[in-house]
Design a protein around this motif. Structure first.
Motif, PDB file in Angstrom:
ATOM      1  N   LYS A 148      -4.379  -5.348   1.716  1.00  0.00           N
ATOM      2  CA  LYS A 148      -4.422  -6.217   2.895  1.00  0.00           C
ATOM      3  C   LYS A 148      -4.659  -7.692   2.534  1.00  0.00           C
ATOM      4  O   LYS A 148      -3.867  -8.552   2.932  1.00  0.00           O
ATOM      5  CB  LYS A 148      -5.490  -5.714   3.862  1.00  0.00           C
ATOM      6  CG  LYS A 148      -5.137  -6.056   5.263  1.00  0.00           C
ATOM      7  CD  LYS A 148      -5.886  -5.248   6.264  1.00  0.00           C
ATOM      8  CE  LYS A 148      -5.579  -5.847   7.627  1.00  0.00           C
ATOM      9  NZ  LYS A 148      -6.572  -5.496   8.592  1.00  0.00           N
ATOM     10  N   ASP A 150       0.827  -1.213   0.000  1.00  0.00           N
ATOM     11  CA  ASP A 150       0.000   0.000   0.000  1.00  0.00           C
ATOM     12  C   ASP A 150       0.860   1.262   0.000  1.00  0.00           C
ATOM     13  O   ASP A 150       0.358   2.364   0.086  1.00  0.00           O
ATOM     14  CB  ASP A 150      -0.959  -0.001   1.200  1.00  0.00           C
ATOM     15  CG  ASP A 150      -0.209  -0.209   2.500  1.00  0.00           C
ATOM     16  OD1 ASP A 150       1.007  -0.501   2.446  1.00  0.00           O
ATOM     17  OD2 ASP A 150      -0.835  -0.081   3.561  1.00  0.00           O
ATOM     18  N   THR A 210     -11.576  -6.783  -8.405  1.00  0.00           N
ATOM     19  CA  THR A 210     -11.877  -7.025  -6.988  1.00  0.00           C
ATOM     20  C   THR A 210     -10.942  -8.097  -6.432  1.00  0.00           C
ATOM     21  O   THR A 210     -10.982  -8.414  -5.253  1.00  0.00           O
ATOM     22  CB  THR A 210     -13.334  -7.501  -6.803  1.00  0.00           C
ATOM     23  OG1 THR A 210     -13.545  -8.609  -7.686  1.00  0.00           O
ATOM     24  CG2 THR A 210     -14.301  -6.380  -7.119  1.00  0.00           C
ATOM     25  N   GLU A 239     -10.127  -2.248 -13.565  1.00  0.00           N
ATOM     26  CA  GLU A 239     -10.722  -2.436 -12.245  1.00  0.00           C
ATOM     27  C   GLU A 239     -10.677  -3.898 -11.888  1.00  0.00           C
ATOM     28  O   GLU A 239     -10.728  -4.754 -12.775  1.00  0.00           O
ATOM     29  CB  GLU A 239     -12.185  -1.973 -12.261  1.00  0.00           C
ATOM     30  CG  GLU A 239     -12.289  -0.471 -12.237  1.00  0.00           C
ATOM     31  CD  GLU A 239     -13.729   0.006 -12.233  1.00  0.00           C
ATOM     32  OE1 GLU A 239     -14.636  -0.829 -11.999  1.00  0.00           O
ATOM     33  OE2 GLU A 239     -13.922   1.203 -12.471  1.00  0.00           O
ATOM     34  N   ASN A 265      -6.446   0.582  -6.023  1.00  0.00           N
ATOM     35  CA  ASN A 265      -7.439   0.013  -5.103  1.00  0.00           C
ATOM     36  C   ASN A 265      -6.759  -0.458  -3.819  1.00  0.00           C
ATOM     37  O   ASN A 265      -6.623  -1.671  -3.589  1.00  0.00           O
ATOM     38  CB  ASN A 265      -8.203  -1.125  -5.784  1.00  0.00           C
ATOM     39  CG  ASN A 265      -7.264  -2.141  -6.432  1.00  0.00           C
ATOM     40  OD1 ASN A 265      -6.025  -1.953  -6.412  1.00  0.00           O
ATOM     41  ND2 ASN A 265      -7.808  -3.207  -6.971  1.00  0.00           N
ATOM     42  N   PRO A 266      -6.360   0.493  -2.968  1.00  0.00           N
ATOM     43  CA  PRO A 266      -5.570   0.142  -1.776  1.00  0.00           C
ATOM     44  C   PRO A 266      -6.256  -0.860  -0.855  1.00  0.00           C
ATOM     45  O   PRO A 266      -5.565  -1.563  -0.100  1.00  0.00           O
ATOM     46  CB  PRO A 266      -5.361   1.476  -1.063  1.00  0.00           C
ATOM     47  CG  PRO A 266      -6.018   2.531  -1.865  1.00  0.00           C
ATOM     48  CD  PRO A 266      -6.594   1.937  -3.087  1.00  0.00           C
ATOM     49  N   ALA A 267      -7.578  -0.943  -0.924  1.00  0.00           N
ATOM     50  CA  ALA A 267      -8.281  -1.891  -0.036  1.00  0.00           C
ATOM     51  C   ALA A 267      -7.815  -3.317  -0.281  1.00  0.00           C
ATOM     52  O   ALA A 267      -7.932  -4.180   0.595  1.00  0.00           O
ATOM     53  CB  ALA A 267      -9.781  -1.778  -0.248  1.00  0.00           C
ATOM     54  N   LEU A 268      -7.290  -3.590  -1.482  1.00  0.00           N
ATOM     55  CA  LEU A 268      -6.855  -4.961  -1.771  1.00  0.00           C
ATOM     56  C   LEU A 268      -5.449  -5.271  -1.258  1.00  0.00           C
ATOM     57  O   LEU A 268      -5.011  -6.431  -1.295  1.00  0.00           O
ATOM     58  CB  LEU A 268      -6.926  -5.224  -3.277  1.00  0.00           C
ATOM     59  CG  LEU A 268      -8.278  -5.790  -3.728  1.00  0.00           C
ATOM     60  CD1 LEU A 268      -8.403  -5.749  -5.227  1.00  0.00           C
ATOM     61  CD2 LEU A 268      -8.468  -7.221  -3.217  1.00  0.00           C
ATOM     62  N   LEU A 271      -4.672  -6.423  -6.918  1.00  0.00           N
ATOM     63  CA  LEU A 271      -4.202  -5.111  -6.492  1.00  0.00           C
ATOM     64  C   LEU A 271      -3.603  -4.434  -7.733  1.00  0.00           C
ATOM     65  O   LEU A 271      -2.711  -4.991  -8.375  1.00  0.00           O
ATOM     66  CB  LEU A 271      -3.122  -5.264  -5.418  1.00  0.00           C
ATOM     67  CG  LEU A 271      -2.525  -3.964  -4.906  1.00  0.00           C
ATOM     68  CD1 LEU A 271      -3.498  -3.264  -3.966  1.00  0.00           C
ATOM     69  CD2 LEU A 271      -1.207  -4.225  -4.186  1.00  0.00           C
TER      70      LEU A 271
END
Ligand code: SAH
Length: 602
Positions: free
Chosen positions: A155, A140, A204, A202, A150-153, A207
């Protein structure tokens, strides 16, 4: 092994560290050995002064591995730490090679680099960042210029790697600089993945990392709005399928260096704006898709947006988005195979810092002032002031002038900044109190020169002599006060006299600047006489000479006893109001002016 490998500077400051530095350089193919002149022969880059050299490298974004005490490096880069983005790896290595300490940029490659070096030297890498110990990779927080879409990925991907699960890695851009993404488990399989690309995609499960490989060239008519330019760029990138996060810089013609829209666009994208001369852009003509005679007639080059994009992205780059136009703006995009380093491309808009360094040396200067000086290539100022910042000015070009030649100095500072340089115009105390800040704006206003008008000017406040003096002697100000310069060089004496009269009638605490000079001895006695007509003979007076400098002398006397023989041009004189008192404790006399609390206590 890394995005930055080509440019790593391995520094040896003395003979004791020479051998370790050579061993480190040998571990990092492409790194260059920098050696202190006179102590290290036979190196790639000789330098004269360690602090200045390290600061320069750090400011340019070059990773630094130095065989020297950590303190030397910390002191060197400290003034630059205001800008969090400017943080390439900085690693200190002990001369025996046993300790390898990543000081900065732990998540920008320093930890990995430190481990690599420690392994090669059979030493220990002193890693201090949390989490990193396990994975050695901060997904990140990628290297400078890279963006995470998409920084949420970050983790889940990191968790998968930590759990020993396979994770996919696909690299479609900046292939040569993606080796920092290395961890056991990365391969062609896995539920989660990492995708390095300059395309707007994009996902899901993946990263998305955008490396800085796109140069965005722009042009616009005078006064084009930021909204128009931003919309043109956003639409153009979206239509072409490129990610904003991969834009490394905004490039344009130097004539546009003061165009608000260009800077607002760059700030919005979080990238630098860099500029080229018409000649540099004209050299790109053979590669333009849309050369224009009309543009040539106006600017001296056959295209602005396309040419700037190509010039910025370099000889091997390709024009991936040809010129697009809105009513007042144009843009184009060139793509480089390798990550771009904007700091080495074209020139920035010239900067002029008008800096107040406080009354004395390092202790009286603000962090902002030190930081402005640290990021300047050129310093302009009176020699005494340049001497007061000698601790942070090594390696910079100093233009010292005579005391009286203020206008010449300000013009010189403006001319240097107009060339795209970063210049500090150095004043003592505060730059806006009997100093050069006004002259900067007066000249810009009066001359209206295109080169000067393009400069980005910042005025950095400083502690003025009156504040330094008052603090040393207690709290003589602390209520309504005024400052009056007794120099009649720029202000006729009758005007000065009228102001002293008004200050006396208004019962202001008064700070007298320029109280006397070799030829001017009469003004201070006159001022004293006027004030004595309105406040007691016992009114405390502070004489503060060379505040914050060698030979500092603070004396508390009274208005009655004020003797001009005790005052010189390096002194500021503070005269209390009718309420000012003194108190003596432990042999020291303090002067203070009540603010009226006593009446509340009664
Ligand atoms: N810009 C400066 C003032 C420059 S005018 C400031 O804000 O402080 C020069 C005058 O300032 C000197 O004649 C003296 O009166 C005062 N001065 C500047 N530095 C001083 C210092 N270190 N100690 C005492 N007086 C000082």
């Amino acid at each position: 092994m890394d995005v930055i490998q080509q440019t790593i500077a391995v520094i040896a400051v003395n003979a004791a560290g020479r051998e370790t530095a050579s061993r480190i350089a040998a571990l990092l193919p492409g790194a260059r050995l920098h050696g202190r002149t006179g102590r290290i022969d036979d190196c790639d880059v000789p330098f004269a002064e360690t602090t200045a050299h390290v600061r320069q490298l750090f400011g340019d974004g070059v990773p630094v591995v130095a065989v020297c005490a950590a303190g030397i490096l910390i002191r060197a880069v400290a003034p630059l730490l205001l800008d969090k983005r400017a943080e390439p790896p900085v690693i200190a290595v002990s001369p025996d090679g046993a300790s390898v300490v990543p000081l900065l940029g732990g998540h920008h490659g320093a930890n990995r680099l430190a481990r690599h070096i420690a392994a090669g030297l059979k030493g220990h890498a002193a890693i201090t960042t949390a989490g990193d110990v396990a994975l050695g990779l901060a997904l990140d927080d990628p290297p400078r210029g890279w963006h995470v879409a998409n920084p949420a990925l970050a983790k889940p991907v990191a968790s998968a790697l930590l759990a020993g699960e396979p994770v996919r890695l696909a690299v479609d851009a900046a292939r040569g600089q993606s080796a920092w993404i290395s961890a056991p488990g990365l391969g062609t399989e896995g539920a989660f993945g990492i995708h390095v690309t300059d395309r707007a995609v994009e996902s899901t499960r993946d990263l998305i990392l955008h490396p800085p490989v796109l140069a965005l060239g722009v042009g616009c008519s005078r006064g084009a709005t930021a909204d128009e330019l931003k919309a043109l760029v956003a639409d153009s990138l979206a239509d072409a399928g490129y990610a904003q996060g991969s834009v490394a810089l905004v490039a344009s013609l130097d004539l546009k260096a003061d165009e608000d829209a260009v800077h607002a666009l760059a700030a919005g994208l979080g990238v630098p704006a860099r500029f080229f001369t018409p000649a540099e852009l004209e050299a790109e003509t053979p590669r333009l898709a849309n050369p224009s005679e009309v543009v040539f007639a106006e600017t001296g080059c056959h295209g602005v947006a396309e040419a700037a994009a190509l010039a910025a992205a370099g000889p091997g780059a390709e024009l991936v988005l040809t010129k697009r136009k809105s009513a007042m703006a144009t843009c184009a995009v060139a793509r480089s195979a390798a990550a771009l380093h904007p700091q080495r491309i074209g020139r920035p808009r010239g900067r002029l810092f008008v800096v107040g360094i406080g009354p004395g040396g390092p202790a009286s200067r603000t962090f902002e002032a030190a930081s402005a000086i640290a990021r300047s290539s050129d310093l302009v100022g009176y020699k005494l002031y340049l001497d007061l910042i000698a601790d942070i000015s090594a390696g910079k070009t100093c233009h010292a002038g005579a005391m009286k030649a203020e206008e010449t100095r300000v013009r010189q500072a403006l001319d240097l900044a107009a060339e795209g340089r970063s210049v500090s115009l150095v004043c003592s105390g505060d730059a806006g109190i009997y100093a050069m800040a006004t002259l900067v704006f007066e000249l810009i206003d009066r001359e209206d020169l295109p080169g000067w008008n393009r400069i980005e000017v910042s005025v950095i406040p400083g502690i003025s002599a009156l504040q330094g003096a008052a603090a040393r002697a207690g709290a003589i100000i602390n209520h309504d006060f005024c400052a009056i310069s007794l120099s009649d060089l720029l202000t006729p004496w009758p005007h000065i006299e009228r102001r002293i009269q008004a200050a006396a009638e208004g019962d202001f605490v008064v700070a007298f600047y320029n109280p006397v000079s070799k030829r001017r001895r009469e003004q201070l006695p006159s001022a004293r006489r006027i004030l004595l007509g309105h406040r007691p003979a016992s009114t405390p007076v502070v004489l503060a000479r060379n505040v914050g400098r060698d030979g500092e002398r603070i004396t508390v006397t009274t208005l009655d006893a004020l003797d001009p023989a005790d005052v010189d041009m390096l002194t500021v004189v503070l005269v209390g109001n009718s309420e000012t008192r003194t108190v003596t404790r432990a042999g020291k006399v303090w002067a203070y002016t009540p603010r009226g609390y006593a009446s509340k206590w009664e």
